[in-house]
Scaffold this active site. Sequence first.
Site, short mmCIF file in Angstrom:
data_model
loop_
_atom_site.label_atom_id
_atom_site.label_comp_id
_atom_site.label_asym_id
_atom_site.label_seq_id
_atom_site.Cartn_x
_atom_site.Cartn_y
_atom_site.Cartn_z
N LYS A 277 0.77 -1.47 -0.05
CA LYS A 277 0.10 -0.16 -0.06
C LYS A 277 0.98 1.26 0.09
O LYS A 277 1.97 1.04 0.54
CB LYS A 277 -0.86 0.19 1.31
CG LYS A 277 -2.16 -1.02 1.21
CD LYS A 277 -2.71 -1.00 2.53
CE LYS A 277 -3.76 -1.80 2.58
NZ LYS A 277 -4.93 -1.64 1.42
N ARG A 351 -10.40 -11.24 1.75
CA ARG A 351 -11.35 -12.57 1.24
C ARG A 351 -10.62 -13.92 1.31
O ARG A 351 -11.30 -14.84 1.67
CB ARG A 351 -11.78 -12.19 -0.17
CG ARG A 351 -10.59 -11.84 -1.09
CD ARG A 351 -10.65 -11.04 -2.36
NE ARG A 351 -10.89 -9.76 -2.00
CZ ARG A 351 -11.01 -8.86 -2.68
NH1 ARG A 351 -11.25 -9.05 -4.17
NH2 ARG A 351 -11.35 -7.35 -2.47
N1 BES Z 1 -8.48 -3.68 4.25
C1 BES Z 1 -8.34 -3.38 2.98
C2 BES Z 1 -9.55 -2.53 2.75
C3 BES Z 1 -9.79 -1.12 3.48
C4 BES Z 1 -9.38 -0.09 2.73
C5 BES Z 1 -10.37 -1.09 4.81
C6 BES Z 1 -9.55 1.29 3.38
C7 BES Z 1 -10.66 0.04 5.22
C8 BES Z 1 -9.98 1.29 4.59
C9 BES Z 1 -8.43 -4.64 1.95
O1 BES Z 1 -7.64 -5.85 2.56
C10 BES Z 1 -7.71 -4.22 0.85
O2 BES Z 1 -6.69 -3.76 0.62
N2 BES Z 1 -8.80 -4.15 -0.37
C11 BES Z 1 -8.26 -3.63 -1.62
C12 BES Z 1 -8.73 -4.81 -2.59
C13 BES Z 1 -8.17 -4.70 -4.01
C14 BES Z 1 -6.70 -4.92 -3.96
C15 BES Z 1 -8.85 -5.67 -4.71
C16 BES Z 1 -9.07 -2.60 -1.99
O3 BES Z 1 -10.20 -2.26 -1.74
O4 BES Z 1 -8.31 -1.66 -2.41
MN MN Z 2 -5.54 -5.37 1.88
#
Ligand code: BES
Ligand code: MN
Length: 501
Positions: A277, A351
Amino acid sequence: MEIDAVDTAPGKVDADLLAFAVPDPVDLPPIAQEIDGLLEGELRHLIEDGELKGKLGKTTLAHTEGRLAAHRVAAAGVGSPGDLDADSLRTAAAAVAIRAGEVGGRSVAWILDGESSTLSAAEQARAIVDGTVLGPYDAGRWKTGENDRRHAIERLVFCGPGASALAEDAERANVVVSWTNRCRDFVNAPPNECTPARLAEWAEETAGRFDSLSFEALGPDEIRSAGMGALAAVSQGSDNPPRLIKLSYEPLGAKGDLVLGLVGKAITFDAGGLSLKPAERMEEMKSDMGGGAAVLAAVGAIAELGLPIRLLAVVPSCENMPGGHAYRPGDIITALNGKTIEVTNTDAEGRLILADALWHVRQSGATHIIDLATLTGAMVVAMGDYYAGLFGNDEDWLHTIREAAEASGDHAWIWPLHETYRRYIDSSFADMKNSSEYRQGSPILAARFLEEFVGEGPWAHMDIAGTAYLERGRGDYYDCGGATGYGVRLLSELARRLSAT
Ligand code: BES
Ligand code: MN
Ligand code: ZN
């Protein structure tokens, strides 16, 4: 917090603050007019001078100078009567509790508005308990000074004619919100403190408090040898070992054949893994265990309430880190149900760990499943901080959950989950992939992915990414950023409803 509900006349109740609701435009309800009589018209003067207003969340104090048993009265603005709902009362009660703390008060008495309200007395009492406990919650546990720390209310009294009938509802709400604040403590805790092992310890401590609960946790070797290849893959990049945390609740006199399966995502830190990230606000990813913490706290609340319903809670917990042992984009992993998954983005880790947990809870006998997860950033974009997204495979189950959610104060909105979304996760190499190259419908395809692992029977998924952790206060009873404990009230209310029928 200690709760009392007494029929005693409000003027005779001893408390630091005696509170009542006032609408906007300001208009003193009959009970407040009586108090105004005891105060020799002081409230009227405050209204005439424009100091006492009914604006939502505004609290006006007046000293009683011994004319009432309480030290001060608090006129709590609840806004326009047309907009009044339980959240208005939560917000007003939170404002009163915070104001009490600012003047050094630790006890609050509330007079409920019997007649003119659209809410039943019991609903009002529950909302006031919620606001009184959630409002002054202090997220600054790691500050070493006393400056601008908040203090909890130690005693809440409901008073006035008929108030004693509210004791049971108020006490039940009190149990639930005290567990909600415990959940917030864990979600706010930094990832160097709140590791998977620490979460498992908390679950074990909780189980130790109630005979009806039993605890079990699997470590890294057991997770792998059990065949939980998805949880194992996400975990393998971290030096903090994973846990598959299980609590089962078998109360005396459990009703019917229903076994409620609760599953919660507990990534104690989500760096994204090799699909790293960006640095900006990465620290907020300590909250990626919000679903798991809500499940563990809800089990505590339900056990403390002694609700006659069977529960199986499964919380997969690990860190998602980059490193030499980390799983890679391109890896193909095998989940507990035998299905293969091509990893196309290591940041779509929630997931994966849920896949194994969902299949496991169904195999262990859950008839009805609900999972809570901070799953997608797109959910935050779509619905903001007030509604969670609700998905599922069974209309009745969705509506049961949606009604419990709305009644609890943890709001939820039903999203579509059409079969056509399956093509988003088709892989050329494996049974499916964990993310799509298109930036479309991300919360829905994540839910559709989970559906591959839920087996037969009702299942619902809640994407709580926007509601579990606030970047900033909402201006209501969650008036500062950080964890909300989303899901604890919802799951407790759901269990109460299921066990009452
Ligand atoms: N934990 C994150 C989602 C999240 C983002 C929760 C911001 C709270 C605030 C999750 O694991 C994630 O990184 N999701 C990605 C998925 C993508 C890579 C398909 C997302 O939503 O960007
Ligand atoms: Mn994630
Ligand atoms: Zn995540």
